[in-house]
Design a protein around this motif. Sequence first.
Motif, PDB file in Angstrom:
ATOM      1  N   ASN A 116      14.418 -32.110   9.883  1.00  0.00           N
ATOM      2  CA  ASN A 116      15.143 -33.019   8.997  1.00  0.00           C
ATOM      3  C   ASN A 116      15.670 -32.309   7.754  1.00  0.00           C
ATOM      4  N   ARG A 117      14.956 -31.306   7.287  1.00  0.00           N
ATOM      5  CA  ARG A 117      15.481 -30.534   6.159  1.00  0.00           C
ATOM      6  C   ARG A 117      16.775 -29.814   6.558  1.00  0.00           C
ATOM      7  N   LEU A 118      16.824 -29.359   7.802  1.00  0.00           N
ATOM      8  CA  LEU A 118      18.042 -28.714   8.300  1.00  0.00           C
ATOM      9  C   LEU A 118      19.228 -29.674   8.237  1.00  0.00           C
ATOM     10  N   LYS A 119      19.031 -30.932   8.635  1.00  0.00           N
ATOM     11  CA  LYS A 119      20.105 -31.926   8.587  1.00  0.00           C
ATOM     12  C   LYS A 119      20.544 -32.194   7.152  1.00  0.00           C
ATOM     13  N   ILE A 120      19.576 -32.288   6.253  1.00  0.00           N
ATOM     14  CA  ILE A 120      19.903 -32.557   4.843  1.00  0.00           C
ATOM     15  C   ILE A 120      20.688 -31.397   4.245  1.00  0.00           C
ATOM     16  N   LEU A 121      20.245 -30.178   4.523  1.00  0.00           N
ATOM     17  CA  LEU A 121      20.929 -29.009   3.978  1.00  0.00           C
ATOM     18  C   LEU A 121      22.363 -28.910   4.488  1.00  0.00           C
ATOM     19  N   LYS A 122      22.579 -29.250   5.734  1.00  0.00           N
ATOM     20  CA  LYS A 122      23.942 -29.179   6.278  1.00  0.00           C
ATOM     21  C   LYS A 122      24.867 -30.193   5.614  1.00  0.00           C
ATOM     22  N   ILE A 123      24.329 -31.348   5.263  1.00  0.00           N
ATOM     23  CA  ILE A 123      25.138 -32.344   4.560  1.00  0.00           C
ATOM     24  C   ILE A 123      25.526 -31.837   3.173  1.00  0.00           C
ATOM     25  N   PHE A 124      24.565 -31.204   2.479  1.00  0.00           N
ATOM     26  CA  PHE A 124      24.841 -30.691   1.136  1.00  0.00           C
ATOM     27  C   PHE A 124      25.776 -29.489   1.152  1.00  0.00           C
ATOM     28  N   LEU A 125      25.623 -28.607   2.139  1.00  0.00           N
ATOM     29  CA  LEU A 125      26.282 -27.306   2.083  1.00  0.00           C
ATOM     30  C   LEU A 125      27.538 -27.180   2.935  1.00  0.00           C
ATOM     31  N   THR A 126      27.809 -28.131   3.794  1.00  0.00           N
ATOM     32  CA  THR A 126      28.994 -28.016   4.656  1.00  0.00           C
ATOM     33  C   THR A 126      30.290 -27.861   3.856  1.00  0.00           C
ATOM     34  N   PRO A 127      30.490 -28.599   2.736  1.00  0.00           N
ATOM     35  CA  PRO A 127      31.749 -28.419   2.002  1.00  0.00           C
ATOM     36  C   PRO A 127      31.770 -27.185   1.096  1.00  0.00           C
ATOM     37  N   GLU A 128      30.660 -26.443   1.007  1.00  0.00           N
ATOM     38  CA  GLU A 128      30.576 -25.311   0.087  1.00  0.00           C
ATOM     39  C   GLU A 128      31.083 -24.021   0.747  1.00  0.00           C
ATOM     40  N   ASN A 129      31.327 -23.033  -0.086  1.00  0.00           N
ATOM     41  CA  ASN A 129      31.777 -21.710   0.364  1.00  0.00           C
ATOM     42  C   ASN A 129      30.560 -20.850   0.687  1.00  0.00           C
ATOM     43  N   LEU A 130      30.220 -20.750   1.962  1.00  0.00           N
ATOM     44  CA  LEU A 130      29.046 -20.005   2.409  1.00  0.00           C
ATOM     45  C   LEU A 130      29.484 -18.724   3.103  1.00  0.00           C
ATOM     46  N   GLU A 131      28.578 -17.744   3.077  1.00  0.00           N
ATOM     47  CA  GLU A 131      28.885 -16.499   3.770  1.00  0.00           C
ATOM     48  C   GLU A 131      28.891 -16.737   5.274  1.00  0.00           C
ATOM     49  N   THR A 132      29.600 -15.878   5.996  1.00  0.00           N
ATOM     50  CA  THR A 132      29.695 -16.022   7.450  1.00  0.00           C
ATOM     51  C   THR A 132      28.325 -15.862   8.097  1.00  0.00           C
ATOM     52  N   GLY A 133      28.020 -16.774   9.025  1.00  0.00           N
ATOM     53  CA  GLY A 133      26.736 -16.710   9.722  1.00  0.00           C
ATOM     54  C   GLY A 133      25.563 -17.132   8.859  1.00  0.00           C
ATOM     55  N   PHE A 134      25.787 -18.074   7.956  1.00  0.00           N
ATOM     56  CA  PHE A 134      24.707 -18.534   7.070  1.00  0.00           C
ATOM     57  C   PHE A 134      23.549 -19.084   7.903  1.00  0.00           C
ATOM     58  N   GLU A 135      22.324 -18.683   7.599  1.00  0.00           N
ATOM     59  CA  GLU A 135      21.131 -19.032   8.382  1.00  0.00           C
ATOM     60  C   GLU A 135      20.505 -20.326   7.851  1.00  0.00           C
ATOM     61  N   PHE A 136      21.020 -21.431   8.338  1.00  0.00           N
ATOM     62  CA  PHE A 136      20.466 -22.719   7.935  1.00  0.00           C
ATOM     63  C   PHE A 136      19.022 -22.870   8.403  1.00  0.00           C
ATOM     64  N   ASP A 137      18.731 -22.429   9.615  1.00  0.00           N
ATOM     65  CA  ASP A 137      17.386 -22.580  10.165  1.00  0.00           C
ATOM     66  C   ASP A 137      16.346 -21.872   9.304  1.00  0.00           C
ATOM     67  N   LYS A 138      16.667 -20.695   8.869  1.00  0.00           N
ATOM     68  CA  LYS A 138      15.716 -19.935   8.053  1.00  0.00           C
ATOM     69  C   LYS A 138      15.489 -20.601   6.707  1.00  0.00           C
ATOM     70  N   LEU A 139      16.559 -21.116   6.109  1.00  0.00           N
ATOM     71  CA  LEU A 139      16.420 -21.808   4.829  1.00  0.00           C
ATOM     72  C   LEU A 139      15.583 -23.071   4.982  1.00  0.00           C
ATOM     73  N   ALA A 140      15.757 -23.790   6.101  1.00  0.00           N
ATOM     74  CA  ALA A 140      14.963 -25.001   6.326  1.00  0.00           C
ATOM     75  C   ALA A 140      13.477 -24.669   6.434  1.00  0.00           C
ATOM     76  N   LYS A 141      13.147 -23.544   7.056  1.00  0.00           N
ATOM     77  CA  LYS A 141      11.744 -23.144   7.189  1.00  0.00           C
ATOM     78  C   LYS A 141      11.158 -22.678   5.857  1.00  0.00           C
ATOM     79  N   GLU A 142      12.012 -22.117   5.013  1.00  0.00           N
ATOM     80  CA  GLU A 142      11.545 -21.596   3.727  1.00  0.00           C
ATOM     81  C   GLU A 142      11.350 -22.685   2.675  1.00  0.00           C
TER      82      GLU A 142
END
Length: 522
Positions: free
Chosen positions: A407-433
């Motif tokens: 669920n943290r992964l889903k929340i982070l994607k909602i917050f960060l989808t419109p932002e300028n992220l580096e290519t291949g951003f590791e959402f899964d790793k951030l959710a675990k951290e």
Amino acid sequence: MSRAVPKSKRNEFVDKVQEMFDKLSGPVVMICGRNKIETGSKEREKFTMILPNFGRLAKLPLPLKRLTEGLTGRKTSEDNDIYKLFTNVMSLLPPKEEDNLVVFNKQLGEDRRIVISRSNLNELLKVLEENELLCTDLYQVNTDGVILTKQRAEKVIGWARNHYLSTCPSPSVKEGRLILPRESIEISVKRLQAQEDISRKPSHNLKNIAKDEYETNFVSAVVAPGEIGVKFDDVGALEHVKKTLNELVILPMRRPELFTRGNLLRPCKGILLFGPPGTGKTLLAKALATEAGANFISITGSTLTSKWFGDAEKLTKALFSFASKLAPVIIFVDEVDSLLGARGGAFEHEATRRMRNEFMAAWDGLRSKDSQRILILGATNRPFDLDDAVIRRLPRRIYVDLPDAENRLKILKIFLTPENLETGFEFDKLAKETEGYSGSDLKNLCIAAAYRPVQELLQEENKGSVANAAPDLRPLSLDDFIQSKAKVSPSVAYDATTMNELRKWNEQYGEGGTRTKSPFGF
């Protein structure tokens, strides 16, 4: 000798006619234009419009027949179904005589009603045929008060079908097609009209609804569903909570015909959202009001208190009487424990106790008025401080827990989808951290991480290595979030005493919990 109509009054009539037809949308009525024509030395206005009951002019007095001056001919098109509904397309001049002007105005209103009615029936017929349904007396259906587009017609037919199937034990079927009665369609039309009247109701008119100064106090607390701007899609995770709220609240409000039979199937009158802070309880309440199409009244303890003795009870009674006029409505009580906490404490004021008693008495009164769709939605971090009588009136208690990694992964994607992220951003790793972070904590973490490229750019500008041109911020990296964890830590410790109390309360009172275990161990 007829009297000439003053020019100012004729201009007022012309504008009135134009305004009447301009309000119509879609292919209901077509105005080809309003042009000035010369008649001798004077100029007059000429209209070109569709007049469906023009044939009745033959039976009218001679002065009214003169309205047909300027008939230019017929215009039909097989490509447009709307032309099949009418018999005449003509240009006509507004009458000169004042008496005829009144008759013309009356007939114009009747024409408008007929045009809208025929267009509505045409839309209903299309939907019936597309869904292989029948209505043998469709052309007797009264659709006054609404203008049906295809989408609205589909909604009306859907409601009518559900109403008919839920009220008729043996539905009529002909050649495999369900036959809808006229009554079910008209009930659905009235339902659509009532729903649109509520959605179009401007907030400044709410003061006219309030009957006294006590009800007026809640006008500013009302938010129309279209003004909230939050939907379930904007709420990351909490899928089980959204599903439960959909069944308990949205379904009864959108499909009331399913809850009219029997005594057990009735809309829920009270729901409690409880859990640690920052998990999205208030956000869920806003999204629920939007999805259900209900007005939203947000109250707190200060809303129902007053420095004058006895006013708290009057305010409480006014809240429910005002809400009944806005139904369907959701009364959201944030931090409900502060308003409806346990009674009988040593420091409880008499006015507070009387206000709580009045609130619960008025709340119980709702149970005898099932037609008034009013829901009490409470949210709290401390459900164990609630009075037992309040818990009884909140039969559905939903635990909004801290999000897990998925669920943290889903929340982070909602917050960060419109932002300028580096290519291949590791959402899964951030959710675990981010173990132990609530939805609010994750938002604060993302904000802190977004500041890091800005700080770096400012440092480079201070060193003079970057020209004062348009700023070019680098994309956000995973390291920005990892470094920001030092500034934004979880606001709730998962193994804290409060969390343990919440889990125990959920086990005893919440959805899926059990009360078989006594808190005293026997």
